[in-house]
Every structure is written in structure tokens, then in C-alpha cells.
Design an enzyme around this catalytic site. Structure first.
Site, PDB file in Angstrom:
ATOM      1  N   TYR A   1       6.779  -9.953   7.165  1.00  0.00           N
ATOM      2  CA  TYR A   1       6.608  -8.511   7.327  1.00  0.00           C
ATOM      3  C   TYR A   1       7.068  -8.110   8.720  1.00  0.00           C
ATOM      4  O   TYR A   1       6.983  -8.896   9.673  1.00  0.00           O
ATOM      5  CB  TYR A   1       5.138  -8.114   7.179  1.00  0.00           C
ATOM      6  CG  TYR A   1       4.660  -7.968   5.751  1.00  0.00           C
ATOM      7  CD1 TYR A   1       4.668  -6.738   5.114  1.00  0.00           C
ATOM      8  CD2 TYR A   1       4.185  -9.071   5.049  1.00  0.00           C
ATOM      9  CE1 TYR A   1       4.213  -6.596   3.808  1.00  0.00           C
ATOM     10  CE2 TYR A   1       3.725  -8.942   3.744  1.00  0.00           C
ATOM     11  CZ  TYR A   1       3.744  -7.703   3.136  1.00  0.00           C
ATOM     12  OH  TYR A   1       3.296  -7.576   1.849  1.00  0.00           O
TER      13      TYR A   1
ATOM     14  N   ASP B   1       0.821  -1.207   0.000  1.00  0.00           N
ATOM     15  CA  ASP B   1       0.000   0.000   0.000  1.00  0.00           C
ATOM     16  C   ASP B   1       0.860   1.264   0.000  1.00  0.00           C
ATOM     17  O   ASP B   1       2.067   1.219   0.242  1.00  0.00           O
ATOM     18  CB  ASP B   1      -0.901   0.007   1.238  1.00  0.00           C
ATOM     19  CG  ASP B   1      -1.961  -1.077   1.204  1.00  0.00           C
ATOM     20  OD1 ASP B   1      -2.331  -1.510   0.099  1.00  0.00           O
ATOM     21  OD2 ASP B   1      -2.422  -1.484   2.290  1.00  0.00           O
TER      22      ASP B   1
END
Length: 250
Positions: free
Chosen positions: A108, A50
Site C-alpha cells: 500500500y 474502504d
């Protein structure tokens, strides 16, 4: 020949990673750089991040003439890339290699900062004044295992299944000369769109709210898919980093 580009980027100032018309995105920047070298096939990337999300490792593929050497190609691409994108390596790969579907797992990381705000860190951390790390660890552990993550992704995802297996999810607190931080790490066989940020937002809420903690337990440990999750608002993008993508061969 088919090549894989392995690179890192500072996502601040980019409108995400995916190519979009008339947008400043990571893929648009890569495609423009490659076009300067006579490589016009759009890149295909392993993951979509994003707006504002960073990557320590991202992988994209394209095709180029076999007259290029890996060393020369890396040198020329690096010369023309924007400063916020760093090319780490160029690899020749088999035609069967796909940066997304060949990936076996992804990791992540998310960084929370607990000190006073620092203008020079603002694009790279989420300022979260206080945290109960024991409760945060407890909340993150609830996600571990194979679960249906329906409700933990943005609309517009085109995934055939919302089932994912989370191998590891935990956090650790540490002190530095720049202040106090918490580093959260999550590894899974794959992630839905914005799944990581929604997991983090719910874990953070559960770390200070017992009702939210119980809601997560009901949803994942009791497998009650009708249980209402604590929040549908993702954690802010700037603290998130795509850290590593695992392949059997690359």
C-alpha cells in the site's frame, strides 16, 4: 474457464470495493458490467478497500464461457466499465487460484500533501501541513517484523489471527510542480481490515509526539500487548492506494 481481472480504480464516489446491496461499490460495478456480457457469477476480490480508497492494482476472479478470448473479453469489459475503473488485463487461471488466499504479499502507498489545498487533488491526498520525516520513518520502522496487530483493525473482521509480518514500512519527501508531498509505502504478507490506516494514523501522531512514539515502541518492540495505542481513529481514506499484489503465478 476461470479468469482473473487485473484492474485499477479511483475510489472517490464509491462506497468501498466490496459488493453491497443498493450501493455504488467497485464489485457491484464489475458484476453489472460482466452481467451485460452474460457472465453472472459474482467476482471474488483479493482485498477489500474502504470507501474513498484507491487501487493501482486489484485482482478479482470469476468464471466465463471458454468461447471467450482474453483479448475480446478485455475489450468488451473495458467498453462497459465506469470511467473510474480501468481494466489492465484478463488472465486465465487455474481453478486452484484464489485472488485473496493465493496472494503472498501486498503493498500500500499513502500520499501526504504539505502545500495549500488544491480542489483537484482533494480526493487523492491527505493534507498534513507539517511533517518530521525522520521521526515518521522511525515510527514506521517500529511496525516492521512479525507482530500481533490486535487493536489495529476495525470490528467486524473475521480473521482467525491478528498476526501479520510487515516486510517494509518507510517514507520519502519530494517536491513537484503541484507542491510538497510525502509518500509512505508499506509491504506485508497481509493486512487486517483498516490496519494500514490505523498504522498510518499512529505513525503520524508519533512523528510529533514522543509519548506516542514510546507507546508504539512499548507495544511492538517490547511486545506489551496491553500498551495503549496512541489513536484508534484511522487516517483518512483518500490518501491510500492498494498498489501491488504479489503472486507466484498470475
Amino acid at each position: 474457464m476461470k479468469i482473473a481481472l487485473i484492474y485499477a480504480y479511483n475510489g472517490a464516489g464509491f462506497s468501498g470495493s466490496q459488493a453491497q446491496p443498493h450501493k455504488n461499490t467497485i464489485e457491484n460495478a464489475l458484476n453489472a458490467t460482466l452481467a451485460r456480457l452474460g457472465i453472472f457469477e459474482p467476482v471474488i476480490s483479493s482485498s477489500r478497500t474502504d470507501k474513498g480508497v484507491h487501487a493501482l492494482m486489484q485482482v478479482s476472479t470469476t468464471h466465463c464461457g471458454d468461447f471467450w478470448s482474453q483479448e475480446k473479453l478485455k475489450e468488451q469489459i473495458s467498453r462497459h466499465l465506469p470511467p473510474k475503473i480501468t481494466l489492465k488485463a484478463v488472465r486465465i487461471v487455474d481453478e486452484s487460484f484464489h485472488p485473496r488466499f493465493s496472494a503472498q504479499a501486498r503493498t500500500y502507498r499513502y500520499i501526504l500533501a504539505h502545500s495549500d489545498k488544491n480542489a483537484f487533488l482533494a480526493d487523492f491526498v491527505y493534507y498534513f501541513k507539517q511533517i518530521n520525516n525522520a521521526k515518521l520513518k522511525q515510527a514506521l520502522k517500529i511496525f516492521c517484523g512479525e507482530h500481533d496487530f490486535s487493536g489495529f483493525y476495525k470490528l467486524g473482521s473475521n480473521e482467525k489471527s491478528s498476526i501479520r509480518c510487515v516486510y517494509f514500512a518507510s517514507s520519502r519527501f519530494f517536491k513537484t510542480s503541484l507542491g510538497d508531498f510525502t509518500l509512505i509505502s508499506i509491504k506485508a504478507n497481509g493486512f487486517l481490515r483498516s490496519q494500514v490506516r490505523l498504522m498510518l494514523a499512529n505513525a503520524l501522531q508519533a512523528s510529533s509526539d514522543e509519548n506516542a512514539m514510546n507507546a508504539l515502541k512499548d507495544r511492538f518492540l517490547n511486545q506489551n500487548l496491553k500498551a495503549k495505542i496512541p489513536t484508534k481513529i484511522p487516517a483518512p481514506a483518500q490518501g491510500l492506494y492498494l498498489t501491488k499484489i504479489f503472486y507466484s503465478k498470475l
